[in-house]
Design a protein around this motif. Structure first.
Motif, PDB file in Angstrom:
ATOM      1  N   ARG A  59      -3.858   1.199   7.273  1.00 44.63           N
ATOM      2  CA  ARG A  59      -4.432   0.654   6.045  1.00 44.63           C
ATOM      3  C   ARG A  59      -4.261   1.606   4.870  1.00 44.63           C
ATOM      4  N   ILE A  60      -4.293   2.878   5.131  1.00 42.26           N
ATOM      5  CA  ILE A  60      -3.992   3.855   4.071  1.00 42.26           C
ATOM      6  C   ILE A  60      -2.578   3.638   3.569  1.00 42.26           C
ATOM      7  N   SER A  61      -1.650   3.511   4.491  1.00 43.60           N
ATOM      8  CA  SER A  61      -0.250   3.281   4.127  1.00 43.60           C
ATOM      9  C   SER A  61      -0.097   2.003   3.306  1.00 43.60           C
ATOM     10  N   ALA A  62      -0.839   0.951   3.675  1.00 50.30           N
ATOM     11  CA  ALA A  62      -0.753  -0.326   2.959  1.00 50.30           C
ATOM     12  C   ALA A  62      -1.259  -0.183   1.523  1.00 50.30           C
ATOM     13  N   LEU A  63      -2.349   0.574   1.336  1.00 44.68           N
ATOM     14  CA  LEU A  63      -2.880   0.778  -0.013  1.00 44.68           C
ATOM     15  C   LEU A  63      -1.903   1.560  -0.883  1.00 44.68           C
TER      16      LEU A  63
END
Length: 243
Positions: A80-84
């Motif tokens: 989810r960090i990568s997606a943000l």
């Protein structure tokens, strides 16, 4: 009779005389009070539900389930960090060095005690990123900092809620400041703004920037006040209800 009448007058002056009408009235009052208290509890729970939740994922049977394994949670956290970060890059939003204070455990699997704190901070950071993505006046997310304490939190309410203090710094066009403050306050995360500071960056956004790359070009002069780029620092805290 005179002595009795005098005694009754003194009694009536000192004490409430309860009759059936009074008792019925007080019963109705208590019922209304309890209903209003329940509304307050429901409101606080609704505001706190998102902050208290953990990641949900699809299992092999395509069911949405809550992540309960520490290693699986860590993997979802990193995804989810990568997606943000991808969303910010896709929308050409610059970010400062160390702007997003995500937790980095390296090879260590975190415990649930650490996970619960990191999960709340993730939802807060995600909410701020979404504010940035939805406000086309913002050109840069400078910094998000979680602080140790805040000025306006009253410890007398510690049995109802605690505070998560935070400082946010953005670079944006001057005419977008009021929209930024509005977006912070209407966020699903219950932000309370303690104060903000606005300062000039000595930059001006060229209104004729390329739509293709959606990236403002900083030039030295402009007659349009709305093109001035400013820094705004917002001091706030998040209400963490004890529900």
């Amino acid at each position: 009779m005179k002595d009795l009448f005098t005694a009754l007058e003194k009694y009536a002056a000192k004490k409430d005389l309860y009759n059936e009408s009074w008792i019925a009235s007080k019963g109705q009052e208590a019922e209304v009070y309890n209903k209003e208290i329940e509304k307050c509890r429901s409101f606080l729970k609704e505001k706190d539900d998102h902050l208290e939740s953990v990641f949900m994922i699809q299992d092999t049977e395509e069911r949405v389930i809550k992540v309960e394994d520490e290693a699986l949670w860590k993997n979802e956290y990193e995804k989810r960090i990568s997606a943000l970060l991808t969303k910010l890059e896709t929308n050409h939003i610059a970010i400062g060095d160390g702007a997003l204070p995500f937790q980095n455990w390296g090879q260590v699997i975190p415990t649930w005690e650490n996970i619960l704190s990191a999960q709340k901070k993730f939802w807060i950071i995600e909410a701020i990123v979404n504010i940035v993505l939805n406000n086309h006046k913002i050109t840069k997310l400078e910094k998000i900092t979680f602080k140790e304490s805040c000025c306006s939190y009253d410890p007398a309410f510690a049995h109802i809620y605690s505070a998560i203090p935070i400082t946010m710094r953005f670079e944006l066009q001057a005419d977008g400041i009021q929209f930024l403050l509005h977006d912070v306050l209407k966020s699903p995360i219950p932000f309370i703004i303690e104060g903000f500071n606005i300062s000039s960056t000595n930059k001006i956004s060229n209104p004729d920037f390329s739509i293709e790359n959606n990236n403002p070009v900083h030039v030295e002069t402009s007659n349009n006040v709305s093109n001035f780029i400013t820094d705004i620092t917002i001091d706030a805290y998040i209400i963490d209800y004890k529900t």
